[in-house]
Design an enzyme around this catalytic site. Structure first.
Site, PDB file in Angstrom:
ATOM      1  N   PHE A 206       0.821  -1.213   0.000  1.00  0.00           N
ATOM      2  CA  PHE A 206       0.000   0.000   0.000  1.00  0.00           C
ATOM      3  C   PHE A 206       0.856   1.265   0.000  1.00  0.00           C
ATOM      4  O   PHE A 206       1.847   1.356   0.713  1.00  0.00           O
ATOM      5  CB  PHE A 206      -0.845   0.029   1.275  1.00  0.00           C
ATOM      6  CG  PHE A 206      -2.285  -0.376   1.104  1.00  0.00           C
ATOM      7  CD1 PHE A 206      -2.875  -0.483  -0.137  1.00  0.00           C
ATOM      8  CD2 PHE A 206      -3.061  -0.640   2.225  1.00  0.00           C
ATOM      9  CE1 PHE A 206      -4.204  -0.846  -0.273  1.00  0.00           C
ATOM     10  CE2 PHE A 206      -4.399  -1.011   2.101  1.00  0.00           C
ATOM     11  CZ  PHE A 206      -4.964  -1.114   0.851  1.00  0.00           C
ATOM     12  N   GLU A 207       0.424   2.267  -0.763  1.00  0.00           N
ATOM     13  CA  GLU A 207       0.986   3.625  -0.718  1.00  0.00           C
ATOM     14  C   GLU A 207       2.513   3.632  -0.822  1.00  0.00           C
ATOM     15  O   GLU A 207       3.204   4.380  -0.141  1.00  0.00           O
ATOM     16  CB  GLU A 207       0.518   4.345   0.545  1.00  0.00           C
ATOM     17  CG  GLU A 207      -0.987   4.566   0.543  1.00  0.00           C
ATOM     18  CD  GLU A 207      -1.487   5.248   1.801  1.00  0.00           C
ATOM     19  OE1 GLU A 207      -0.673   5.906   2.470  1.00  0.00           O
ATOM     20  OE2 GLU A 207      -2.679   5.129   2.097  1.00  0.00           O
ATOM     21  N   GLY A 208       3.032   2.785  -1.696  1.00  0.00           N
ATOM     22  CA  GLY A 208       4.468   2.683  -1.909  1.00  0.00           C
ATOM     23  C   GLY A 208       5.001   1.381  -1.355  1.00  0.00           C
ATOM     24  O   GLY A 208       5.090   1.205  -0.137  1.00  0.00           O
TER      25      GLY A 208
END
Length: 659
Positions: free
Chosen positions: A442-444
């Protein structure tokens, strides 16, 4: 890792506002790097503890004394957290959400009534206006009952419409949208596409400007939009074509989810977070008015990255909450379960696991709290700290979950429903492990976070020496850069030779923890020397040494964590003296990890591994795949899309109004 230049029409620019390559999806490695480089914040206007640490400077003055939240804000937040906790305990059935893969409508309504959808929205717009610290504590609380609820609230507020508008929106946009979101409407963030993840230069969604200038026509398909099936407001990233007199570029839009031409084609299902409302969403000639552009054309990626500077803090909050839960389960089980005449926690093999879980939870919580309070203080630049705690907590919490499974044995692998069926406590250890796994993506992803943080860690070097290693810079530019670099390194390199960490009395005010801070100071200088040596050795090829850069970042994360726990434990020594014991335990474990990483910097199998990987890709070792039935070969590995109206049924979930 190299600096970038504007190569004329069609190239990315360093201010992040230039057009993308001429054809999305068909870009060179250089063009992809230019787009990413143009999106990052290139200036350091405020101090950063993390940035200084990578430069070999332990700036304890930036985190010591331990920051203190505003007392009035804390009182208000505690009242809300109390109401939220009562509601979650009495009205939310986390097991049912897991079993049904669905958060009930009434839970949406209950959370809305509490104000949970407006935690990060200012009071003037109907929200609660919580600090980052209190917001993360609320997510931790909600996630401990149902990680899917934590993800719902996080995606809505950390990366959905509220945060970009808070940072970049006009007054009119805030007045128009924020009260709706604070009242309980759900938002989602749509960037990812079927073949576009962390490489935004290949973005395929387009926003064609209308001839009359009133708006844009949006076309494209977005994948993995968390909250996408239930959201009424969307942040959509799309590519505005560059034309004569228009720079174009990736642009952020607020889009009404009920706009004609939007179809939620399916809800995605995952190994964990079973209650997550995650969509594939198609846009076909969707009209978006010009006043819904956030921040201006071409600013979309910069907005996304700036939003994530604080938005990433929500993920470690979930990780800390899961680790606290795991510690509770592990402690009680290890104290009660008897094997070979002793509680299992008395056996050294299990005792080490308990110590790891407790120390890691203390360290992660400390890093998170510090990063949140630094974010709440506008005098700090926390882009490195927020990224470090996201990376560190997602990796460490996964190990915590894995160790919990091992401590619980067969019962750790068994589902909660199966345990309950024979009269045992329904401990969902296997669910926690499944739910935690996504945080490393998630998110990177961990790999992308390593590169992102590494880019910031070497920013000072690139700012003075980047032109020396940039193949596009001429001899004159390289000569000027050489003079500039010589002056910088003449001042900087001598500072890496000696420091407070070499004095036996250094940091004596930290008592029994002083030795750990002396280690951080010495190691910070060693880390900076290692980075400089790597740049000298590999120059522009350093960006391809991703394993090396990953270790540099991981060492920095350990040093940041050690610094944080020492400062926290000292600040709390009167009210929580046992914290000194946990801090010492954590620091000892973290130092061992850091030392192993230092050793691996120069003694590793990286080059051999890369060579082997090339042979694997070329099919040299396919004999190893024989003797099994491979997965089906039909279908495509990455689904494509064609412009046009949707042929799928709209699977949007429309939440009924509260009764």
């Amino acid at each position: 890792m190299t600096t970038t230049k504007d190569d004329g029409p069609g190239a990315g620019t360093t201010d992040g506002t230039g057009p993308l390559p001429a054809e999305a999806g068909q870009v060179s490695e250089k063009e992809a790097r230019q787009v990413a480089e143009g999106a990052r914040e290139s200036q350091w206007r405020q101090p950063s503890f993390g940035k200084e640490l990578f430069l070999g400077r332990l700036r304890l003055d930036l985190i010591d004394p331990w920051p203190q939240p505003d007392p009035q804000q804390t009182v208000k937040a505690q009242e809300f957290l109390g109401r939220l906790g009562t509601y979650l305990r009495s009205e939310v059935d986390g097991a049912a959400i897991e079993r049904d893969a669905r958060i009930p409508d009434e839970v949406f309504h209950g959370l809305a009534a509490l104000g949970a959808f407006g935690m990060k929205i200012g009071e003037s717009y109907g929200g609660l206006g919580l600090s980052n610290l209190d917001y993360c504590r609320a997510l931790m609380l909600a996630g401990s009952v149902s990680p899917a609820i934590g993800a719902l609230l996080s995606a809505h507020q950390s990366i959905g419409v509220p945060q970009p508008l808070k940072m970049f929106g006009t007054d009119a946009q805030k007045q128009r949208f924020l009260p709706r979101l604070a009242a309980g409407e759900v938002s989602a963030f749509l960037l990812t596409e079927s073949d576009v993840g962390s490489d935004p230069a290949r973005l395929g969604a387009t926003a064609e400007p209308a001839e009359d200038g009133t708006g844009y026509r949006l076309n494209g398909v977005k994948l993995w939009a968390t909250n996408g099936t239930v959201a009424s407001l969307l942040v959509v990233m799309a590519r505005v074509p560059g034309t004569e007199g228009r720079r174009g570029g990736i642009t952020a839009f607020v889009v009404e989810a009920d706009s004609p031409g939007i179809t939620v084609e399916r809800r995605n299902a995952f190994m964990g977070l079973r209650g997550l409302e995650n969509s594939v969403t198609r846009f076909h000639d969707v009209f978006v008015p010009s006043e819904n552009v956030i921040g201006g054309e071409g600013k979309g990626l910069k907005i996304a990255l700036s939003t994530l500077n604080t938005g990433r803090l929500s993920l470690p909050a979930m990780c800390v909450g899961a680790s606290k839960w795991a510690l509770n389960v592990a402690r009680e089980w290890a104290a009660e379960r008897v094997q070979w005449g002793l509680p299992v926690g008395r056996h050294e093999a299990i005792a080490k696991k308990l110590a790891f879980i407790a120390a890691s939870t203390y360290g992660m919580e400390t890093m998170l709290d510090l990063s949140c309070m630094l974010a709440d203080d506008a005098r700090n630049d926390i882009r490195i700290e927020a990224a470090l705690v996201k990376l560190y907590a997602s990796e460490l919490a996964w190990q915590v979950g894995d160790e919990l499974i091992q401590i619980r044995g067969g019962r750790g692998y068994e589902t909660a429903d199966s345990l309950a069926a024979r009269g045992e406590r329904p401990i969902q250890a296997e669910q926690i492990l499944r739910d935690l796994r996504i945080n490393r993506i998630f998110e990177g992803s961990t790999e992308i976070m390593h590169l992102l943080i590494a880019r910031e860690a070497v920013d000072a070097h690139l700012s003075v020496a980047g032109d020396i290693i940039d193949p596009d810079v001429g001899l004159g530019g390289k000569a000027r850069a050489g003079v500039k670099a010589g002056a910088f390194y003449a001042r900087w390199l001598p500072t890496l030779a000696l420091g407070e960490g070499q004095k036996p009395t250094g940091y004596a005010e930290f008592g029994p923890l002083a030795g750990h801070l002396r280690y951080v100071e010495r190691s910070s200088r060693k880390l900076a020397r290692s980075t400089f040596y790597a740049m000298s050795r590999w120059q522009g090829k350093l960006e391809r040494r991703q394993a090396f850069l990953g270790r540099i970042v991981d060492i920095g994360a350990e040093l940041f964590a050690i610094s944080a726990v020492c400062v926290r434990a000292r600040a709390e020594r009167e009210t929580r003296p046992e914290g000194l014991e946990l801090a010492d335990l954590f620091c000892r474990q973290a130092r061992q990890r850091a030392e192993a990483l230092f050793a691996d910097l120069w003694d590793n199998t990286d080059s051999v591994d890369v060579k082997a990987a090339q042979a694997i890709l070329a099919g040299r070792y396919t004999f190893l795949e024989e003797g099994v039935v491979p997965p089906p070969a039909d279908g495509t590995r990455v689904a494509g899309w064609e412009p046009g109206p949707s042929t799928a049924e709209d699977t949007r979930r429309r939440l009924p109004p509260p009764t």
